[in-house]
Scaffold this active site. Structure first.
Site, mmCIF file in Angstrom:
data_model
loop_
_atom_site.group_PDB
_atom_site.id
_atom_site.type_symbol
_atom_site.label_atom_id
_atom_site.label_comp_id
_atom_site.label_asym_id
_atom_site.label_seq_id
_atom_site.Cartn_x
_atom_site.Cartn_y
_atom_site.Cartn_z
ATOM 1 N N HIS A 173 45.148 14.084 22.560
ATOM 2 C CA HIS A 173 44.063 13.909 23.534
ATOM 3 C C HIS A 173 43.018 14.998 23.327
ATOM 4 C CE1 HIS A 173 46.619 16.771 25.666
ATOM 5 N NE2 HIS A 173 45.724 16.926 26.631
ATOM 6 N N HIS A 199 47.234 11.606 32.270
ATOM 7 C CA HIS A 199 46.674 12.969 32.218
ATOM 8 C C HIS A 199 45.193 12.867 31.839
ATOM 9 C CE1 HIS A 199 46.523 17.270 31.312
ATOM 10 N NE2 HIS A 199 46.165 17.014 30.075
ATOM 11 N N ASP A 220 50.781 16.119 26.771
ATOM 12 C CA ASP A 220 50.664 16.333 28.217
ATOM 13 C C ASP A 220 50.913 15.045 29.017
ATOM 14 O OD1 ASP A 220 49.983 18.782 27.259
ATOM 15 O OD2 ASP A 220 47.953 18.820 28.053
ATOM 16 N N HIS A 236 53.600 21.843 26.185
ATOM 17 C CA HIS A 236 53.496 23.146 26.871
ATOM 18 C C HIS A 236 54.856 23.700 27.273
ATOM 19 C CE1 HIS A 236 49.095 23.379 27.559
ATOM 20 N NE2 HIS A 236 49.170 22.051 27.557
ATOM 21 N N HIS A 289 41.602 17.447 25.124
ATOM 22 C CA HIS A 289 41.493 18.765 25.771
ATOM 23 C C HIS A 289 41.441 19.889 24.737
ATOM 24 C CE1 HIS A 289 43.052 17.241 29.928
ATOM 25 N NE2 HIS A 289 41.757 17.102 29.780
ATOM 26 N N ASP A 305 42.666 22.755 24.458
ATOM 27 C CA ASP A 305 43.885 23.458 24.035
ATOM 28 C C ASP A 305 44.758 22.593 23.121
ATOM 29 O OD1 ASP A 305 44.361 21.947 26.489
ATOM 30 O OD2 ASP A 305 46.359 22.859 26.536
ATOM 31 N N HIS A 306 44.236 21.428 22.712
ATOM 32 C CA HIS A 306 44.938 20.584 21.745
ATOM 33 C C HIS A 306 44.110 20.328 20.488
ATOM 34 C CE1 HIS A 306 48.273 19.595 24.569
ATOM 35 N NE2 HIS A 306 47.344 20.032 25.403
HETATM 36 FE FE FE Z 1 47.391 20.809 27.380
HETATM 37 ZN ZN ZN Z 2 45.758 18.391 28.332
#
Ligand code: FE
Ligand code: ZN
Length: 255
Positions: free
Chosen positions: A56, A114, A133, A171, A58, A60-61
Site C-alpha cells: 500500500h 486500512h 497493515d 509492524h 503509506h 513507511d512502506h
Molecule cells: Fe504501516
Molecule cells: Zn499503513
C-alpha cells in the site's frame, strides 16, 4: 520448493521481507520502509533483487524504494487501484491475479480496509502471506480509508487460508495489541499463553512477526468477532460479526 523468507526490521517498528528462490536466484522484497537495512541484508546474503512487491501507498512502506532501485533494477509490483499514488509500477495487479517469483506462484488478494487498494501477496507453496497493515500479529490496521465491513471481509479472506500459513505483517505492534486483546477476550487461555510468550520475546529483543495463521485465529480478537465468548463479553451476543468487529476496532482506537 518453498522460498527462503527473511524478516528485515526497518525504521522504529516496521518489517520488510525478502523472499528468495535459491534455484533461480530471484529475490522479492515486500515493502520498502527504509533502504539501509534492506540493502545491507541483500549484500550480506549475496542476493540480487528481482522484484519489489508493494502492499500500500503509506510512506513507511514505500519511502526506501528509490535508493533500493538505484542499486538493483528490480520490477516493481503494486495495486492497479493505487497506481496513481504508489511509486511508478512496472506491473499493476488486482485481486485474483497471479505471477511468479522464481518458480513459485504469487496470488494477489485485495485486503482493503486500512487503505482502499491495500493488497496482500499469498505464496501457497511457501505457506506464507504478506499482509502488511491488514492482518497483523494480534491486531489489524487502523481503518484510515475503508470501513469495518470492508476490513472484516478482508480479514475473513485471510482467515480462510490454510492454518499453517505464515502471516508476514508490517509492524512490531504485538505487545500493545496483546494488552488490548486481553481486555476483550480475557478468558482465552491461548491468548494468555501467547501474551506471556510475546513479553518474553520482546524482553529478549526478538521479533514477534511473522506469526502462524492458526495462532492468529485462536487469539487475534479482530479475527474472532464471530466468537460467542467475545460477543458475550462485549454484551453483543448473536450480533452481526461486522458490528462486533467495528466495536472491537473502535475500542482499540481509544485504547
Ligand atoms: Fe504501516
Ligand atoms: Zn499503513
Amino acid at each position: 520448493m518453498p522460498l527462503e523468507i527473511v524478516t528485515v526490521p526497518c525504521l522504529s517498528d516496521n518489517y520488510a521481507f525478502l523472499a528468495h528462490d535459491p534455484k533461480s536466484g530471484e529475490t522479492a522484497l515486500v515493502d520498502a520502509p527504509e533502504a539501509g537495512p534492506i540493502l545491507a541484508e541483500l549484500r550480506a546474503r549475496g542476493w540480487q533483487l528481482s522484484h519489489v512487491l508493494l502492499t500500500h501507498h503509506h510512506w513507511d512502506h514505500v519511502d526506501g524504494l528509490p535508493a533500493i532501485l538505484e542499486q538493483y533494477p528490480a520490477q516493481v509490483v503494486g495495486a492497479a487501484a493505487d497506481a496513481h499514488r504508489l511509486p511508478p509500477l512496472d506491473k499493476q495487479v488486482s485481486e485474483g491475479d497471479q505471477f511468479q517469483i522464481g518458480g513459485e506462484p504469487v496470488q494477489v488478494m485485495d485486503v482493503s480496509g486500512h487503505t482502499v487498494g491495500h493488497v496482500a501477496y499469498y505464496l501457497p507453496q511457501s505457506h506464507a502471506v504478506f499482509t502488511a497493515d491488514s492482518l497483523m500479529a494480534l491486531g489489524c490496521g487502523r481503518l484510515f480509508e475503508g470501513d469495518a465491513a470492508q476490513m472484516w471481509t478482508s480479514l475473513s479472506k485471510l482467515a480462510a487460508l490454510p492454518d499453517d500459513t505464515l502471516v508476514c505483517s508490517g509492524h512490531e505492534y504485538t505487545q500493545s495489541n496483546g494488552r488490548f486483546a486481553m481486555t476483550v477476550d480475557p478468558e482465552n487461555e491461548n491468548l494468555k499463553q501467547r501474551v506471556a510468550e510475546i513479553d518474553k520475546s520482546r524482553a529478549d529483543g526478538d521479533p514477534t512477526v511473522p506469526s502462524l495463521l492458526a495462532l492468529e485465529k485462536a487469539t487475534n480478537p479482530f479475527l474472532r468477532a464471530g466468537d460467542p465468548t467475545i460477543q458475550t463479553h462485549l454484551g453483543m451476543e448473536g450480533a452481526d460479526p461486522v458490528a462486533v468487529f467495528a466495536e472491537i476496532r473502535g475500542r482499540k482506537d481509544r485504547f
